[in-house]
Motif scaffolding. Structure first.
Motif, PDB file in Angstrom:
ATOM      1  N   ALA A 161      11.716 -29.612  -3.681  1.00 32.50           N
ATOM      2  CA  ALA A 161      12.894 -29.036  -4.332  1.00 32.50           C
ATOM      3  C   ALA A 161      13.861 -28.474  -3.292  1.00 32.50           C
ATOM      4  CB  ALA A 161      12.461 -27.935  -5.309  1.00 32.50           C
ATOM      5  N   ARG A 162      13.325 -27.784  -2.282  1.00 32.70           N
ATOM      6  CA  ARG A 162      14.191 -27.231  -1.233  1.00 32.70           C
ATOM      7  C   ARG A 162      14.872 -28.342  -0.438  1.00 32.70           C
ATOM      8  NH1 ARG A 162       9.767 -23.347  -0.781  1.00 32.70           N
ATOM      9  NH2 ARG A 162       8.821 -24.596   0.872  1.00 32.70           N
ATOM     10  N   ARG A 163      14.116 -29.409  -0.138  1.00 30.19           N
ATOM     11  CA  ARG A 163      14.682 -30.537   0.609  1.00 30.19           C
ATOM     12  C   ARG A 163      15.827 -31.181  -0.156  1.00 30.19           C
ATOM     13  NH1 ARG A 163      11.576 -33.963   3.506  1.00 30.19           N
ATOM     14  NH2 ARG A 163      13.437 -35.258   3.535  1.00 30.19           N
TER      15      ARG A 163
ATOM     16  N   GLN B   5      23.484 -18.960   4.450  1.00 32.57           N
ATOM     17  CA  GLN B   5      24.025 -19.448   2.091  1.00 32.57           C
ATOM     18  C   GLN B   5      24.705 -20.151   2.930  1.00 32.57           C
ATOM     19  OE1 GLN B   5      26.694 -17.872   0.131  1.00 32.57           O
ATOM     20  NE2 GLN B   5      24.905 -18.711  -0.646  1.00 32.57           N
TER      21      GLN B   5
ATOM     22  N   TYR C 156      26.108 -23.016   7.843  1.00 38.87           N
ATOM     23  CA  TYR C 156      25.211 -22.182   8.638  1.00 38.87           C
ATOM     24  C   TYR C 156      24.216 -21.483   7.710  1.00 38.87           C
ATOM     25  CZ  TYR C 156      28.278 -22.354  12.769  1.00 38.87           C
ATOM     26  OH  TYR C 156      29.016 -22.749  13.847  1.00 38.87           O
ATOM     27  N   LEU C 157      22.982 -21.360   8.142  1.00 44.04           N
ATOM     28  CA  LEU C 157      22.033 -20.438   7.535  1.00 44.04           C
ATOM     29  C   LEU C 157      21.851 -20.642   6.044  1.00 44.04           C
ATOM     30  CD1 LEU C 157      23.341 -17.213   9.325  1.00 44.04           C
ATOM     31  CD2 LEU C 157      21.744 -18.905  10.184  1.00 44.04           C
ATOM     32  N   LEU C 158      21.767 -21.873   5.592  1.00 47.57           N
ATOM     33  CA  LEU C 158      21.506 -22.121   4.180  1.00 47.57           C
ATOM     34  C   LEU C 158      20.107 -21.616   3.844  1.00 47.57           C
ATOM     35  CD1 LEU C 158      22.236 -23.338   1.434  1.00 47.57           C
ATOM     36  CD2 LEU C 158      21.221 -25.490   2.212  1.00 47.57           C
ATOM     37  N   GLU C 159      20.026 -20.745   2.849  1.00 42.10           N
ATOM     38  CA  GLU C 159      18.739 -20.160   2.471  1.00 42.10           C
ATOM     39  C   GLU C 159      17.989 -21.120   1.545  1.00 42.10           C
ATOM     40  OE1 GLU C 159      18.977 -15.779   1.548  1.00 42.10           O
ATOM     41  OE2 GLU C 159      21.071 -16.349   1.451  1.00 42.10           O
ATOM     42  N   LYS C 160      17.300 -22.084   2.136  1.00 42.21           N
ATOM     43  CA  LYS C 160      16.590 -23.057   1.316  1.00 42.21           C
ATOM     44  C   LYS C 160      15.500 -22.410   0.475  1.00 42.21           C
ATOM     45  CE  LYS C 160      16.014 -25.982   4.856  1.00 42.21           C
ATOM     46  NZ  LYS C 160      15.580 -27.185   5.596  1.00 42.21           N
ATOM     47  N   THR C 161      14.919 -21.306   0.975  1.00 43.57           N
ATOM     48  CA  THR C 161      13.855 -20.662   0.207  1.00 43.57           C
ATOM     49  C   THR C 161      14.372 -20.098  -1.105  1.00 43.57           C
ATOM     50  OG1 THR C 161      14.258 -18.654   1.501  1.00 43.57           O
ATOM     51  CG2 THR C 161      12.457 -20.073   2.218  1.00 43.57           C
ATOM     52  N   ARG C 162      15.691 -19.841  -1.189  1.00 42.06           N
ATOM     53  CA  ARG C 162      16.262 -19.300  -2.423  1.00 42.06           C
ATOM     54  C   ARG C 162      16.224 -20.313  -3.567  1.00 42.06           C
ATOM     55  NH1 ARG C 162      18.680 -14.079  -2.267  1.00 42.06           N
ATOM     56  NH2 ARG C 162      17.687 -13.179  -0.444  1.00 42.06           N
ATOM     57  N   VAL C 163      16.019 -21.573  -3.273  1.00 44.76           N
ATOM     58  CA  VAL C 163      15.936 -22.581  -4.325  1.00 44.76           C
ATOM     59  C   VAL C 163      14.740 -22.299  -5.226  1.00 44.76           C
ATOM     60  CG1 VAL C 163      15.649 -25.033  -4.830  1.00 44.76           C
ATOM     61  CG2 VAL C 163      17.073 -24.317  -2.909  1.00 44.76           C
TER      62      VAL C 163
END
Length: 490
Positions: free
Chosen positions: A32-34, A145, A166-173
């Motif tokens: 999902a994060r990918r 984000q 920059y710094l996309l918070e993939k864990t927030r998915v």
């Protein structure tokens, strides 16, 4: 298959290992994060294709960086550590620029002036055997984000714009903090999709999706349905065709559906999706939306605590770092410039893994969803989504006359650059771990900031209920302390 099995290459031979239900859930969340991260980078590249300057690079630029606030929740994990580390890094720039450099510019000796300085915190985090290095080492060997830039010509007219991711918070998915929301597009889609779209995407209300549990699903005075309509219009404005927009919505809905898939034990060590129930129906929906065959989808943190306690020694470290119960607990406390935060290590290592599953790449590149196929066919590895923008949006936009030929050529040239300079294009994502990639992006961001003339705008949230005309005095004072404004005034 990619959710319930893992292929291991040993001595030139490939062995398929069955995954236990907990590991299958980790694989589901990683997928999902990918998907979300790759879709985000593809959209940024597509927008840049439309808004890039027509005549190539320009020396004068205006950059806008929206940064996160310091976070300290009842339960803090890797997501909060990432954000608070970024805050530490950016606060260090703030201190140097505001205090040291201003004193020097005015010829004032500053060596004996007491001002806020978080260099000790940064050393604890970044040194060769610091907290972040130990976290990455334990992740690799367990048990052992967004900024935007406007480009101007000499006469101050805006001739183009480019977004740098920059710094996309993939864990927030897959994780929502208390009193917060996940990515807004999830809520916009659930609230604003037409009846035809809801039926095709098999959408539920936001509160029914597991990935959106734990936070607030609605924000006062924010009309998610209207925001979805505005989002759809904005997509059209930047040149996305209706077919592409629908493909994007399918990916977003597919990510949400993945979170509702549950697993049960199968055999001694394996797992499977229970048959005949809601999980199987959700699996079928997710596979259809992502555009892959259903059968292709279904197929210790405490040691880190001990390693941190063993290696983070010295007077300076002990002042800022402590572990509960002498290293036998499941949390550690880190003293940030804004205050101490207790981090729970449950799931830390799994969240920090940047799994590079070639089987997933091949599967997604063969998807029947054109958007999924585009974002994965232009990715050289899972750790480098966004380095190369898809040729699909460039060619389609140019053919529709929505992008000037020169702008399309500039975007294509920039996309071909595998190692973009700071502030141009998308920074390379580091191989290895999520935190390593985060550090690489943060370093690129800091390099860009250091080369600019900075102006700081501090935003203070008046209350956590997101209500107008209400001021929580304690919350406001806490933010003034976190951002260093009180110390600056002193």
């Amino acid at each position: 298959r990619v959710l319930t099995t893992q292929d291991l290459t040993i001595g030139g031979s490939t062995i398929t290992k069955l995954l236990a239900p907990s590991k299958a859930e980790d694989a589901r969340n990683a997928l999902a994060r990918r998907l979300y991260s790759a879709l985000f980078d593809w959209l940024v590249a597509s927008i840049n294709t439309t808004t890039s300057e027509a005549d190539g690079p320009c020396l004068r630029t205006v950059n806008v960086l929206d940064i996160f606030g310091f976070e300290n929740f009842p339960v803090n994990s890797l997501e909060q550590l990432s954000i608070n580390y970024a805050n530490e890094k950016l606060h260090g720039i703030f201190c140097r620029r505001l205090f040291t450099q201003e004193y020097e510019a005015e010829g004032i000796p500053w060596e004996k002036v007491q001002f806020p300085d978080n260099s000790a915190q940064l050393r604890l985090l970044e040194r060769p055997l610091g907290l972040l290095a130990l976290l990455d080492e334990e992740t690799a060997f367990p048990k052992g984000q967004g900024g935007g830039k406007g480009v101007c010509e000499g006469g101050m007219g805006v001739v183009g714009a480019r977004i740098t991711s920059y710094l996309l918070e993939k864990t927030r998915v897959t994780f929502v903090a208390p009193e917060e929301r996940g990515y807004h597009v999830f809520y916009y889609l659930c609230a604003g999709a037409s009846e035809a779209q809801r039926a095709r995407l098999q959408l539920r209300s936001a509160s029914e999706y597991c990935y959106l549990q734990g936070g607030c699903s609605a924000v006062p005075l924010v009309d998610d349905a209207r925001r979805f309509e505005e989002l759809s219009k904005a997509m059209t404005t930047v040149g996305l065709a209706q077919e592409q927009k629908e493909g994007i919505f399918e990916v977003v809905a597919g990510v949400l559906a993945l979170g509702n898939i549950e697993f049960e034990e199968s055999g001694e060590e394996g797992s499977r999706v229970p048959t005949g129930g809601e999980s199987e129906a959700t699996l079928i929906t997710a596979a259809r939306l992502i555009g892959i065959p259903q059968g292709q989808l279904e197929a210790t943190d405490r040691t880190m605590i001990k390693k941190l306690a063993t290696n983070l020694l010295g007077v300076e470290a002990k002042q800022m770092f402590s572990v509960a119960h002498g290293g036998e607990g499941d949390s550690f406390t880190l003293g940030h410039f804004a205050g101490s935060v207790e981090y729970s290590v449950e799931g830390f290592l799994e969240k920090n893994k940047d799994n590079k599953n070639e089987m997933v790449n091949e599967l997604m590149a063969a998807s029947t969803n054109s958007i999924v196929r585009a974002i994965f066919s232009t990715t050289t590895s899972p750790g480098k989504e966004g380095q190369k923008s898809s040729a699909t949006p460039v060619s389609k936009l140019a053919s529709k006359g929505k992008v000037k030929k020169a702008a399309a050529a500039a975007a294509a040239a920039n996309a071909a650059n595998a190692s973009p300079s700071p502030g141009r294009g998308v920074p390379q994502r580091s191989k290895g771990t999520v935190m390593a990639g985060f550090r690489t992006q943060l370093t690129a961001l800091v390099n860009t900031l250091e080369a600019t003339e900075m102006h700081f705008v501090r935003c203070v949230k008046p209350n956590s209920a997101k209500q107008p005309s209400q001021v929580d005095g304690g919350m406001v004072v806490e933010q003034l302390q976190y951002t260093g404004i009180l110390a600056c005034m002193q």
